[in-house]
Design a protein around this motif. Structure first.
Motif, PDB file in Angstrom:
ATOM      1  N   HIS A   1       0.548  -1.137  -0.833  1.00 19.94           N
ATOM      2  CA  HIS A   1      -0.052   0.089  -0.052  1.00 19.94           C
ATOM      3  C   HIS A   1       0.102   1.693   0.467  1.00 19.94           C
ATOM      4  O   HIS A   1       0.244   2.309   0.348  1.00 19.94           O
ATOM      5  N   TYR A   2       2.058   0.907  -0.097  1.00 20.82           N
ATOM      6  CA  TYR A   2       2.824   2.462  -0.027  1.00 20.82           C
ATOM      7  C   TYR A   2       3.924   2.690  -1.764  1.00 20.82           C
ATOM      8  O   TYR A   2       3.544   1.814  -2.115  1.00 20.82           O
ATOM      9  N   GLN A   3       3.337   3.941  -1.808  1.00 18.85           N
ATOM     10  CA  GLN A   3       4.253   4.567  -3.227  1.00 18.85           C
ATOM     11  C   GLN A   3       5.581   3.844  -3.276  1.00 18.85           C
ATOM     12  O   GLN A   3       6.023   3.508  -5.038  1.00 18.85           O
ATOM     13  N   SER A   4       6.006   3.842  -3.026  1.00 15.85           N
ATOM     14  CA  SER A   4       7.020   2.853  -2.591  1.00 15.85           C
ATOM     15  C   SER A   4       7.838   2.858  -1.431  1.00 15.85           C
ATOM     16  O   SER A   4       7.572   2.969  -0.641  1.00 15.85           O
ATOM     17  N   LEU A   5       8.944   1.465  -1.686  1.00 17.16           N
ATOM     18  CA  LEU A   5       9.332   1.306  -0.299  1.00 17.16           C
ATOM     19  C   LEU A   5      10.509   0.677  -0.743  1.00 17.16           C
ATOM     20  O   LEU A   5      11.364  -0.405  -1.745  1.00 17.16           O
ATOM     21  N   GLU A   6      11.713   1.225  -0.031  1.00 15.43           N
ATOM     22  CA  GLU A   6      13.327   0.989   0.030  1.00 15.43           C
ATOM     23  C   GLU A   6      14.703   0.393   1.337  1.00 15.43           C
ATOM     24  O   GLU A   6      13.259   1.240   2.487  1.00 15.43           O
ATOM     25  N   ARG A   7      15.140  -0.614   1.505  1.00 14.07           N
ATOM     26  CA  ARG A   7      15.139  -1.078   2.382  1.00 14.07           C
ATOM     27  C   ARG A   7      16.551  -0.347   2.471  1.00 14.07           C
ATOM     28  O   ARG A   7      17.734  -0.188   2.085  1.00 14.07           O
ATOM     29  N   ILE A   8      16.383   0.485   4.057  1.00 15.37           N
ATOM     30  CA  ILE A   8      17.764   1.014   4.954  1.00 15.37           C
ATOM     31  C   ILE A   8      19.175   0.189   5.276  1.00 15.37           C
ATOM     32  O   ILE A   8      19.935   0.582   5.807  1.00 15.37           O
ATOM     33  N   SER A   9      17.758  -1.213   6.744  1.00 11.47           N
ATOM     34  CA  SER A   9      18.686  -1.315   7.625  1.00 11.47           C
ATOM     35  C   SER A   9      17.835  -2.488   7.783  1.00 11.47           C
ATOM     36  O   SER A   9      16.924  -2.847   6.686  1.00 11.47           O
ATOM     37  N   ASN A  10      18.592  -3.877   8.288  1.00 11.14           N
ATOM     38  CA  ASN A  10      18.352  -5.451   8.431  1.00 11.14           C
ATOM     39  C   ASN A  10      16.709  -4.368   9.729  1.00 11.14           C
ATOM     40  O   ASN A  10      15.533  -5.140   9.476  1.00 11.14           O
ATOM     41  N   GLU A  11      16.353  -3.417  10.064  1.00 11.63           N
ATOM     42  CA  GLU A  11      15.272  -2.981  10.430  1.00 11.63           C
ATOM     43  C   GLU A  11      14.240  -1.962  10.194  1.00 11.63           C
ATOM     44  O   GLU A  11      12.881  -2.231  10.156  1.00 11.63           O
ATOM     45  N   TYR A  12      14.518  -1.448   8.986  1.00 13.89           N
ATOM     46  CA  TYR A  12      14.382   0.245   8.581  1.00 13.89           C
ATOM     47  C   TYR A  12      14.074   0.205   6.856  1.00 13.89           C
ATOM     48  O   TYR A  12      14.485  -0.327   6.898  1.00 13.89           O
ATOM     49  N   PHE A  13      12.992   0.648   6.768  1.00 17.12           N
ATOM     50  CA  PHE A  13      12.603   0.675   5.367  1.00 17.12           C
ATOM     51  C   PHE A  13      12.062   2.011   4.269  1.00 17.12           C
ATOM     52  O   PHE A  13      11.266   3.340   6.187  1.00 17.12           O
ATOM     53  N   LYS A  14      12.607   3.329   4.129  1.00 19.06           N
ATOM     54  CA  LYS A  14      11.928   4.059   3.473  1.00 19.06           C
ATOM     55  C   LYS A  14      10.894   4.537   2.694  1.00 19.06           C
ATOM     56  O   LYS A  14      10.811   3.645   1.602  1.00 19.06           O
ATOM     57  N   ALA A  15       9.361   4.581   3.181  1.00 12.78           N
ATOM     58  CA  ALA A  15       8.041   3.954   2.565  1.00 12.78           C
ATOM     59  C   ALA A  15       8.379   6.186   1.880  1.00 12.78           C
ATOM     60  O   ALA A  15       8.623   6.612   2.880  1.00 12.78           O
ATOM     61  N   LYS A  16       7.357   6.002   1.352  1.00 15.07           N
ATOM     62  CA  LYS A  16       6.440   7.147   0.555  1.00 15.07           C
ATOM     63  C   LYS A  16       5.104   6.703   0.541  1.00 15.07           C
ATOM     64  O   LYS A  16       4.456   6.280   0.324  1.00 15.07           O
ATOM     65  N   GLN A  17       4.421   7.346   1.059  1.00 18.21           N
ATOM     66  CA  GLN A  17       3.095   7.874   0.467  1.00 18.21           C
ATOM     67  C   GLN A  17       2.327   9.163   0.713  1.00 18.21           C
ATOM     68  O   GLN A  17       3.041  10.502   1.375  1.00 18.21           O
ATOM     69  N   ASN A  18       1.273   9.357  -0.073  1.00 15.82           N
ATOM     70  CA  ASN A  18       1.014  10.590  -0.456  1.00 15.82           C
ATOM     71  C   ASN A  18       2.040  11.346  -1.196  1.00 15.82           C
ATOM     72  O   ASN A  18       1.853  12.899  -0.488  1.00 15.82           O
ATOM     73  N   ASP A  19       3.053  11.088  -1.687  1.00 12.92           N
ATOM     74  CA  ASP A  19       4.219  11.808  -2.631  1.00 12.92           C
ATOM     75  C   ASP A  19       5.183  11.979  -1.845  1.00 12.92           C
ATOM     76  O   ASP A  19       5.919  13.462  -1.285  1.00 12.92           O
ATOM     77  N   LYS A  20       5.376  11.692  -0.075  1.00 11.49           N
ATOM     78  CA  LYS A  20       5.636  12.072   1.119  1.00 11.49           C
ATOM     79  C   LYS A  20       6.494  10.704   1.562  1.00 11.49           C
ATOM     80  O   LYS A  20       6.220   9.755   2.005  1.00 11.49           O
ATOM     81  N   LEU A  21       7.979  10.759   2.072  1.00 15.76           N
ATOM     82  CA  LEU A  21       8.756  10.174   2.744  1.00 15.76           C
ATOM     83  C   LEU A  21       8.537  10.420   4.273  1.00 15.76           C
ATOM     84  O   LEU A  21       8.085  11.178   4.410  1.00 15.76           O
ATOM     85  N   GLY A  22       9.011   8.649   4.874  1.00 14.94           N
ATOM     86  CA  GLY A  22       8.624   8.028   6.225  1.00 14.94           C
ATOM     87  C   GLY A  22       9.522   7.335   6.613  1.00 14.94           C
ATOM     88  O   GLY A  22      10.035   6.706   5.362  1.00 14.94           O
ATOM     89  N   LEU A  23       9.577   7.095   7.561  1.00 15.52           N
ATOM     90  CA  LEU A  23      10.797   5.829   7.833  1.00 15.52           C
ATOM     91  C   LEU A  23       9.661   4.917   8.974  1.00 15.52           C
ATOM     92  O   LEU A  23       8.709   5.205   9.364  1.00 15.52           O
ATOM     93  N   ILE A  24       9.527   3.359   8.246  1.00 18.81           N
ATOM     94  CA  ILE A  24       8.416   2.078   8.954  1.00 18.81           C
ATOM     95  C   ILE A  24       9.581   1.280   9.513  1.00 18.81           C
ATOM     96  O   ILE A  24      10.658   1.434   9.006  1.00 18.81           O
ATOM     97  N   ASN A  25       9.350   0.283  10.502  1.00 18.92           N
ATOM     98  CA  ASN A  25      10.524  -0.787  10.605  1.00 18.92           C
ATOM     99  C   ASN A  25       9.014  -2.003   9.931  1.00 18.92           C
ATOM    100  O   ASN A  25       8.648  -2.046   8.907  1.00 18.92           O
ATOM    101  N   SER A  26       9.905  -3.272  10.144  1.00 17.73           N
ATOM    102  CA  SER A  26       9.036  -4.285   9.177  1.00 17.73           C
ATOM    103  C   SER A  26       8.322  -4.369   9.910  1.00 17.73           C
ATOM    104  O   SER A  26       7.058  -6.023   9.097  1.00 17.73           O
ATOM    105  N   LYS A  27       7.309  -4.248  11.180  1.00 19.70           N
ATOM    106  CA  LYS A  27       6.231  -4.598  10.890  1.00 19.70           C
ATOM    107  C   LYS A  27       5.027  -3.642  10.784  1.00 19.70           C
ATOM    108  O   LYS A  27       4.120  -3.364  10.927  1.00 19.70           O
ATOM    109  N   ASP A  28       5.006  -2.762   9.711  1.00 16.56           N
ATOM    110  CA  ASP A  28       4.984  -1.589   9.474  1.00 16.56           C
ATOM    111  C   ASP A  28       4.676  -0.637  10.539  1.00 16.56           C
ATOM    112  O   ASP A  28       3.035   0.283  10.538  1.00 16.56           O
ATOM    113  N   GLU A  29       5.054  -0.575  11.366  1.00 16.10           N
ATOM    114  CA  GLU A  29       5.046   0.823  12.856  1.00 16.10           C
ATOM    115  C   GLU A  29       5.504   1.868  11.899  1.00 16.10           C
ATOM    116  O   GLU A  29       7.472   1.613  11.594  1.00 16.10           O
TER     117      GLU A  29
END
Length: 656
Positions: A199-227
């Motif tokens: 459900h994300y516009q983009s998803l990029e892995r940064i580390s074992n814990e974190y992913f850079k995600a895009k939603q509504n054309d803005k970027l944020g940071l999530i973990n593998s639990k989608d928190e």
């Protein structure tokens, strides 16, 4: 187990092969392509044909197999000539580290093992082998995930699987794509679980814990639990060491503020125009003279056509806590500090976001030998002239230099007008217009008496007095007085000061130049670390070669170009300085020399400068070109559009 003896020329991870492999008592010859007429086969090191020439093309062996082409189709054969895969493929790869090869048959992809058996049948529109998985796609652009045995792990539920290229990251977490939305799955015991639905516009892995995600054309940071760790408010998120750098674009309205710069107004580039920011109202004023405004109108430039964009930076830790809150300025981290560069200068913070110093620095160098050189403008910090030095002497007297340790504590005070980083527990510092050498305690090793002082490498400091350079040892003793010219350089490593630069040593030698009476161009020599001049000032350039000789050049007035020659360590010309080109051929361990004119064929010489036979003499033939010595001792050459080979003894592996 029987002792294994290896004599093959191929290189594996551990063993160098020669021409024959003996394993478990069985001899397997390593073969080379053999050309007969228009067809290729394979022959052994004695030139005996082992595989009859019947292929349109034959490649070298790699991982015990070679690719061959017949009727415009590719196949694989073993070193003994046994066919692994019949030449029926449009394309076929070599076997990878898993012993798998990708095969394209009639634009359908599959995978075979080293026995030529199908692991994945050739029925897919696209296929790739990634990490520990095989990814296939059908004609509907749906993708499936298989293991290395061809067993299905994920059927055609997604459009895409994205694999990271970082080896230390967990390979069982895989980004999936479905209808341009991205999520995450986890592979466990050859089964998968959906961790994040796409459900994300983009998803990029940064580390074992974190992913850079895009939603509504803005970027944020999530973990593998989608928190959500960092909210979706940013235009970019960059991993910066153990932190994340958040970038946010802010638009400003553009206005012009007229200023007076005096009667003479030098032409300024757009980057030179000063700006003044009204952060509260988001307005940027360009400080321009009336003349500059008229020039803009003359060239039809409307400065108000587009808004001015400025980046707002924040630094966030792994828990999503703001270490450095949102502010304008570049942010970078190193092993010790967080540096924030704003319009006012550079401010230091520790890894918890606490200020390290109340001072705003103009520049902070990298950490060298535990200390960091810092520079500031006193007037920006409310500091008066510290030592009464006349700042009009030169530009650099506007600044103060000192050194801080890894905690930010000022170790050497801001009392210098110039400084370099430490080398071997010493550095050069300047007061007024003279330089001295000090240690880490600030004790003087030399007096302030040099016009320039810089680390020259190999335990030597180069010093300048006037236009001439000399050398100091680490105790500040003059190895040689100032009598040499340095070479003007523009690279950052050596710097150049007022048109002159230091002697910089490489392999125990430094270049020096001298202007000879009656000559427009300077002449070059080399000196050693004891200041001994190795050659007379005779040549325009001198360059040490890998073969132990020195390539020299002079301006050839007959041809208005550089002429080259070779001299030995005694300065004796062993190849006259009248050559168009000289180069050292590493594999052949000879120099190739070519002269001027179409009829000059050139020659080869050895490391002693003695003319020698061509390294290709045993194989040189009319109509052949592009001779090469291969790493296994064989030779290759071009004959028309065909590649041919010779054994190390010069036996041709072709029939003319």
């Amino acid at each position: 187990m029987k002792l294994v003896t290896i004599k093959s020329f191929f290189v594996s991870a551990i063993i160098l092969f020669s021409t024959t492999i003996y394993t478990y008592g069985q001899e397997i010859e390593v073969l080379m392509p053999y050309l007969k007429g228009e067809l290729y086969g394979y022959a052994n090191s004695k030139g005996k044909i082992i595989v009859e020439p019947k292929y349109e093309y034959a490649m070298l062996f790699e991982n015990e197999c070679a690719r061959v082409r017949l009727n415009h189709k590719w196949g694989l054969i073993k070193q003994n000539g046994q066919i692994v895969f019949e030449p029926t493929a449009k394309n076929i790869s070599m076997f990878d580290s898993n012993g798998l090869a990708k095969v394209n048959v009639d634009n359908k992809y599959g995978v075979i093992n080293k026995k030529g058996e199908w692991i994945v049948p050739s029925e897919y529109s696209w296929l790739d082998i990634k990490s520990n998985f095989i990814v296939v796609a059908n004609s509907m652009r749906q993708s499936a995930l298989l293991d290395l045995n061809g067993k299905t792990i994920v059927d055609f539920k997604f459009n895409q699987f994205k694999f990271h290229e970082i080896p230390y990251l967990d390979s069982n977490l895989i980004i999936t794509g479905l209808d341009e939305q991205y999520g995450l799955i986890e592979i466990q015991k050859k089964k998968y679980n959906i961790r994040i639905t796409p459900h994300y516009q983009s998803l990029e892995r940064i580390s074992n814990e974190y992913f850079k995600a895009k939603q509504n054309d803005k970027l944020g940071l999530i973990n593998s639990k989608d928190e959500i760790i960092v909210p979706f408010e940013y235009d970019n998120l960059i991993k910066e060491g153990h932190f994340f750098l958040a970038e946010q674009e802010v638009e400003y309205e553009v206005k012009i503020k007229t200023v007076e710069l005096g009667e003479y107004v030098p032409r300024r580039r757009g980057d030179d125009i000063e700006k003044e920011y009204d952060e509260k109202n988001k307005v940027v004023y360009y400080l321009m003279t009336q003349v500059e405004q008229e020039e803009l109108k003359l060239y039809g430039i409307d400065i108000n056509e587009s808004p001015h964009v400025r980046m707002l930076y924040s630094l966030i830790n792994r828990e999503g806590k703001f270490i450095i809150p949102a502010q304008f300025g570049e942010i970078s981290t190193n092993k010790h500090f967080v540096q924030v560069k704003t319009d006012e200068g550079v401010t230091l913070f520790d890894k918890n976001g606490a200020p390290v110093s109340s001072l705003v620095f103009d520049r902070i160098d990298e950490v060298k030998e535990g200390l960091t050189m810092v520079r500031l403008r006193p007037e920006k910090n409310g500091i008066e002239n510290l030592d009464g030095v006349d700042r009009t002497i030169n530009y650099y007297n506007r600044f103060r230099f000192g050194f801080i340790d890894s905690s930010g504590k000022m170790v050497l005070p801001l009392i210098y007008n110039g400084a370099h980083g430490f080398n071997l527990n010493r550095t050069a510092v300047r007061k007024s217009d003279k330089w001295a050498l000090i240690n880490k305690k600030g004790d003087l090793i030399t007096d302030f008496k040099y016009d320039q002082l810089y680390y020259a490498g190999e335990k030597r400091y180069g010093f300048r007095q006037g236009k001439l350079w000399g050398l100091l040892d680490l105790n500040g003793q003059e190895v040689i007085p100032a009598k040499y010219y340095g070479v003007v350089r523009t690279d950052y490593e050596t710097d150049h000061f007022h048109g002159y630069s230091c002697l910089v040593f490489k392999n125990g030698k430094a270049i020096t130049t001298k202007q000879l009476p009656g000559f427009r161009q300077t002449r070059t020599s080399l000196i050693d670390t004891n200041g001994i001049q190795l050659f007379p000032f005779k040549y325009k350039t001198i360059e040490e070669q890998e073969g132990g000789l020195f390539k020299v050049s002079l301006r050839n007035h007959d041809h208005e170009r550089e002429s080259y020659g070779l001299i030995d360590k005694n300065g004796t010309e062993i190849v006259p300085v009248y050559q168009n080109h000289i180069s050292w051929l590493v594999n052949e361990k000879v120099y190739t020399v070519s002269g001027f004119g179409h009829e000059y064929k050139g020659f080869y010489c050895d490391q002693n400068g003695q003319e020698t036979e061509s390294p290709y003499k045993a194989i040189e033939r009319e109509g052949f070109r592009d001779y090469r010595i291969l790493s296994n001792g064989y030779y290759s050459a071009k004959k028309e559009r065909k590649t041919v080979y010779f054994t190390p003894k010069g036996i041709p592996l072709f029939e003319e």
